[in-house]
Enzyme design. Sequence first.
Site, PDB file in Angstrom:
ATOM      1  N   ASP A  43      67.282  71.691  21.887  1.00  0.00           N
ATOM      2  CA  ASP A  43      66.724  70.434  22.393  1.00  0.00           C
ATOM      3  C   ASP A  43      67.564  69.310  21.780  1.00  0.00           C
ATOM      4  O   ASP A  43      68.708  69.535  21.384  1.00  0.00           O
ATOM      5  CB  ASP A  43      65.217  70.331  22.069  1.00  0.00           C
ATOM      6  CG  ASP A  43      64.939  70.641  20.619  1.00  0.00           C
ATOM      7  OD1 ASP A  43      65.726  70.182  19.756  1.00  0.00           O
ATOM      8  OD2 ASP A  43      63.954  71.347  20.321  1.00  0.00           O
ATOM      9  N   LYS A  64      63.469  67.971  26.760  1.00  0.00           N
ATOM     10  CA  LYS A  64      62.750  67.270  27.835  1.00  0.00           C
ATOM     11  C   LYS A  64      63.266  67.722  29.194  1.00  0.00           C
ATOM     12  O   LYS A  64      64.443  67.992  29.374  1.00  0.00           O
ATOM     13  CB  LYS A  64      62.947  65.753  27.687  1.00  0.00           C
ATOM     14  CG  LYS A  64      62.429  65.236  26.350  1.00  0.00           C
ATOM     15  CD  LYS A  64      61.254  64.311  26.540  1.00  0.00           C
ATOM     16  CE  LYS A  64      60.415  64.146  25.298  1.00  0.00           C
ATOM     17  NZ  LYS A  64      61.062  63.553  24.153  1.00  0.00           N
ATOM     18  N   MET A 179      57.182  63.467  12.131  1.00  0.00           N
ATOM     19  CA  MET A 179      56.565  63.027  13.398  1.00  0.00           C
ATOM     20  C   MET A 179      55.566  61.910  13.127  1.00  0.00           C
ATOM     21  O   MET A 179      54.490  61.872  13.725  1.00  0.00           O
ATOM     22  CB  MET A 179      55.859  64.217  14.092  1.00  0.00           C
ATOM     23  CG  MET A 179      56.810  65.329  14.470  1.00  0.00           C
ATOM     24  SD  MET A 179      55.972  66.793  15.072  1.00  0.00           S
ATOM     25  CE  MET A 179      55.489  67.578  13.544  1.00  0.00           C
TER      26      MET A 179
HETATM   27  N1  SAH Z   1      62.216  71.498  12.057  1.00  0.00           N
HETATM   28  C1  SAH Z   1      62.489  70.114  11.767  1.00  0.00           C
HETATM   29  C2  SAH Z   1      61.276  69.237  12.017  1.00  0.00           C
HETATM   30  C3  SAH Z   1      60.811  69.216  13.457  1.00  0.00           C
HETATM   31  S1  SAH Z   1      59.476  68.100  13.752  1.00  0.00           S
HETATM   32  C4  SAH Z   1      63.014  69.989  10.332  1.00  0.00           C
HETATM   33  O1  SAH Z   1      62.911  70.939   9.542  1.00  0.00           O
HETATM   34  O2  SAH Z   1      63.554  68.940   9.997  1.00  0.00           O
HETATM   35  C5  SAH Z   1      60.344  66.660  14.278  1.00  0.00           C
HETATM   36  C6  SAH Z   1      60.384  65.636  13.171  1.00  0.00           C
HETATM   37  O3  SAH Z   1      61.377  65.978  12.233  1.00  0.00           O
HETATM   38  C7  SAH Z   1      60.750  64.250  13.593  1.00  0.00           C
HETATM   39  O4  SAH Z   1      59.649  63.563  14.160  1.00  0.00           O
HETATM   40  C8  SAH Z   1      61.146  63.641  12.265  1.00  0.00           C
HETATM   41  O5  SAH Z   1      60.009  63.345  11.502  1.00  0.00           O
HETATM   42  C9  SAH Z   1      61.845  64.810  11.609  1.00  0.00           C
HETATM   43  N2  SAH Z   1      63.321  64.781  11.724  1.00  0.00           N
HETATM   44  C10 SAH Z   1      64.107  65.762  12.198  1.00  0.00           C
HETATM   45  N3  SAH Z   1      65.415  65.435  12.080  1.00  0.00           N
HETATM   46  C11 SAH Z   1      65.454  64.217  11.517  1.00  0.00           C
HETATM   47  C12 SAH Z   1      66.499  63.336  11.113  1.00  0.00           C
HETATM   48  N4  SAH Z   1      67.785  63.652  11.276  1.00  0.00           N
HETATM   49  N5  SAH Z   1      66.161  62.160  10.531  1.00  0.00           N
HETATM   50  C13 SAH Z   1      64.875  61.830  10.342  1.00  0.00           C
HETATM   51  N6  SAH Z   1      63.836  62.613  10.711  1.00  0.00           N
HETATM   52  C14 SAH Z   1      64.121  63.789  11.281  1.00  0.00           C
END
Ligand code: SAH
Length: 265
Positions: A43, A64, A179
């Site tokens: 994604d 999406k 999130m």
């Molecule tokens: N599996 C991912 C999280 C997925 S949930 C992980 O371990 O990072 C999606 C959320 O991850 C986003 O809403 C945000 O809060 C966070 N996120 C993922 N990548 C990010 C980034 N590069 N910078 C800031 N927040 C990030």
Amino acid sequence: MSEGPIEAEPGTVYLVGSGPGDPDLLTVKAKRLLEAADVVLHDKLPGPEIIESLPEGRREDVGKRAGGERTPQVEINERLVELAQENKSVVRLKGGDSFIFGRGGEEAEYLAAHGVPFEVVPAVTSAVAAPAVAGIPVTHRDHASAVSFVTGHEDPTKAESAVDWEALAAGGGTIVVLMGVKRLPDYTAALCEAGMDPETPVALVERATWPGQQVAVGTLETIVDVSNEVGISPPAVTVIGDVASTRESVADFLRNDYGKRVETY
Ligand code: SAH
């Protein structure tokens, strides 16, 4: 490290985390599997640089759909099984780590239930990396000996909310919210109501390690205004706790520079 090209086994699904977005923060194993796999399902969360580097013709965007709504998880699960049954080697690439709010657990269960062999390739989660590149350690001997990773997706006033904000407020450790941009006003208020000091430092790190990374720093009381002023939008991580104040003492010498960076104190 093993030598030579990695084998991506036919009929196998690799649940691979991409790390927060900087291609240099992919694990060696993730990079080698991305080169070797027949198909990569992804994604947008791995970020523009990693996505652009994925092999044309061997990648499928399952984020999406055309109308803008999210592809239902069940369709992604079914597609993984279908490709594996066609004897393809498949990488399911997720932002950060697949098993931290990444639905990797659900995918693993589905694959196992359908008899598909899979391998988990752990990665650098944004829950730790986003604070880190902003100069914030989620634990610190003087400030926090525990850390909680929570979803900010839910309405904190909902009686059956899966996140116990009162317990978190009382816990004394660092709280890292994923999130959590949309509901920032709700859970910062909930934490204050639960007795947390309104002066508690809070940092928001948007698009950590992507070009255009932004950092906003305030307190439980001010962070909503600061966030609006800086213009923070998803994806961003919220760090709540005294550790967020360490940024100020290291910022001048911090060299994690990812493009145009806006900072507000
Ligand atoms: N599996 C991912 C999280 C997925 S949930 C992980 O371990 O990072 C999606 C959320 O991850 C986003 O809403 C945000 O809060 C966070 N996120 C993922 N990548 C990010 C980034 N590069 N910078 C800031 N927040 C990030």
